[in-house]
Design an enzyme around this catalytic site. Structure first.
Site, PDB file in Angstrom:
ATOM      1  N   ASN A   1      32.396  52.153  34.838  1.00 18.80           N
ATOM      2  CA  ASN A   1      32.666  50.964  35.679  1.00 18.80           C
ATOM      3  C   ASN A   1      31.942  49.671  35.311  1.00 18.80           C
ATOM      4  OD1 ASN A   1      33.949  49.573  37.969  1.00 18.80           O
ATOM      5  ND2 ASN A   1      31.843  49.671  38.898  1.00 18.80           N
TER       6      ASN A   1
ATOM      7  N   HIS B   1      30.086  46.315  36.948  1.00 19.67           N
ATOM      8  CA  HIS B   1      29.747  45.728  38.216  1.00 19.67           C
ATOM      9  C   HIS B   1      28.919  44.436  37.699  1.00 19.67           C
ATOM     10  CE1 HIS B   1      29.144  45.290  42.331  1.00 19.67           C
ATOM     11  NE2 HIS B   1      27.554  45.079  41.997  1.00 19.67           N
TER      12      HIS B   1
ATOM     13  N   LEU C   1      37.186  55.198  44.932  1.00 21.63           N
ATOM     14  CA  LEU C   1      38.040  56.574  44.351  1.00 21.63           C
ATOM     15  C   LEU C   1      37.339  57.585  44.982  1.00 21.63           C
ATOM     16  CD1 LEU C   1      37.626  55.704  40.593  1.00 21.63           C
ATOM     17  CD2 LEU C   1      39.732  55.918  42.074  1.00 21.63           C
TER      18      LEU C   1
ATOM     19  N   GLY D   1      42.236  41.138  34.735  1.00 25.49           N
ATOM     20  CA  GLY D   1      42.017  41.652  33.228  1.00 25.49           C
ATOM     21  C   GLY D   1      41.352  40.994  32.312  1.00 25.49           C
ATOM     22  N   SER D   2      40.328  40.147  32.487  1.00 32.17           N
ATOM     23  CA  SER D   2      39.595  39.741  31.348  1.00 32.17           C
ATOM     24  C   SER D   2      38.697  40.523  30.817  1.00 32.17           C
ATOM     25  CB  SER D   2      39.037  38.303  31.858  1.00 32.17           C
ATOM     26  OG  SER D   2      37.667  38.646  32.495  1.00 32.17           O
ATOM     27  N   ASN D   3      38.159  41.485  31.403  1.00 30.11           N
ATOM     28  CA  ASN D   3      37.316  42.624  30.730  1.00 30.11           C
ATOM     29  C   ASN D   3      38.247  43.678  30.120  1.00 30.11           C
ATOM     30  OD1 ASN D   3      34.201  42.619  31.541  1.00 30.11           O
ATOM     31  ND2 ASN D   3      35.021  41.935  33.531  1.00 30.11           N
TER      32      ASN D   3
ATOM     33  N   GLU E   1      29.767  40.072  30.455  1.00 29.42           N
ATOM     34  CA  GLU E   1      30.573  41.069  30.745  1.00 29.42           C
ATOM     35  C   GLU E   1      31.423  41.435  29.814  1.00 29.42           C
ATOM     36  OE1 GLU E   1      32.373  41.912  34.559  1.00 29.42           O
ATOM     37  OE2 GLU E   1      31.283  39.943  35.561  1.00 29.42           O
TER      38      GLU E   1
ATOM     39  N   MET F   1      39.757  47.568  42.123  1.00 33.93           N
ATOM     40  CA  MET F   1      38.988  47.330  43.327  1.00 33.93           C
ATOM     41  C   MET F   1      39.518  48.283  44.558  1.00 33.93           C
ATOM     42  SD  MET F   1      37.332  45.101  42.117  1.00 33.93           S
ATOM     43  CE  MET F   1      36.681  43.830  43.224  1.00 33.93           C
ATOM     44  N   ARG F   2      39.607  49.741  43.890  1.00 31.77           N
ATOM     45  CA  ARG F   2      39.875  50.634  45.045  1.00 31.77           C
ATOM     46  C   ARG F   2      38.869  51.783  44.839  1.00 31.77           C
ATOM     47  NH1 ARG F   2      43.183  50.580  48.805  1.00 31.77           N
ATOM     48  NH2 ARG F   2      43.591  52.517  48.955  1.00 31.77           N
TER      49      ARG F   2
END
Ligand code: GAR
Length: 211
Positions: A108, A110, A94, A12-14, A175, A91-92
């Site tokens: 998102n 990336h 959708l 969760g750093s972003n 990021e 990381m799922r």
């Protein structure tokens, strides 16, 4: 202020970079909920430390039924009154059902300059290809993986001595600047979908590119 839910799967750093940015009173978004699909995601405790509501929707509880997982997710987002959803190391994949429901409100980040290096191990693959610029992309999510209208990109140099870790650390630092900037553009209405691309209303004052 637009109400944003952040979806995570890991450290969760972003997510933290978005939470920190949203503490500024003039930021056009507030983070109202953090959802993880993994109960052990380290980012959950970090979000709680900021006093933000968290939820775990464990995909394993739904077996192979991706839509059942997403209906539970969607219900939680609706209950929180979310206007926008930001994927941050979620990381799922959708399904088209969820993506279409949230299209234009789902973003998102990336760790590559899309459309290059979709998928995993982006830093390793960038080094193997010998690219001299690498970076990160924030985009509206479409039903193909790591694709969809690009909102903002940032670039970093690739150095001769880089390893995947050293390059990844340089990209991650980028990021953490790029995602708050891109969410600002979307939440303030300055980044608008125009077919397959995004136009940024304020031109050079609010560029979609960071170096
Ligand atoms: C980030 O580098 C993000 O760009 C990447 O996972 C990392 C999550 O780190 N996302 C993807 O690869 C999505 N395809 P974080 O949990 O510390 O934000």
């Amino acid at each position: 202020r637009r109400r944003v839910a952040v979806l995570i799967s890991g450290r969760g750093s972003n997510m933290v970079s978005l939470i920190e940015a949203a503490r500024a009173p003039d930021y056009p978004a507030e983070i109202v909920l953090v959802v993880s699909n993994r109960p052990d995601a380290a980012g959950l405790a970090r979000a709680e430390g900021y006093g933000i509501a968290t939820a775990v929707i464990d995909h394993k509880a739904y077996g192979r039924d991706r839509e059942a997982f997403e209906r539970a997710l969607d219900a939680r987002l609706a209950a929180a009154g979310a206007d926008l959803v930001a994927l941050a190391g979620f990381m799922r994949l959708l399904t088209p059902w969820f993506v279409e429901r949230w299209f234009g409100r789902l973003v998102n980040i990336h760790p590559a300059l899309l459309p290059a290096f979709k998928g995993l191990d982006t830093h390793e693959r960038a080094l193997a290809e010998g690219v001299k610029l690498h970076g990160a992309t924030v985009h509206f999510v479409s039903s193909e993986m790591d694709a969809g209208p690009i909102i903002a990109q940032g670039a970093v140099p690739v150095l001769d001595a880089d390893t995947p870790d050293s390059l990844g650390a340089r990209v991650l630092e980028l990021e953490h600047r790029l995602y708050p900037h891109a969410l600002d553009l979307v939440a303030s209405g300055r980044a608008r979908l125009a077919g397959r691309t995004v136009s940024v209303a304020d031109g050079p004052a609010a560029p979609g590119s960071l170096i």
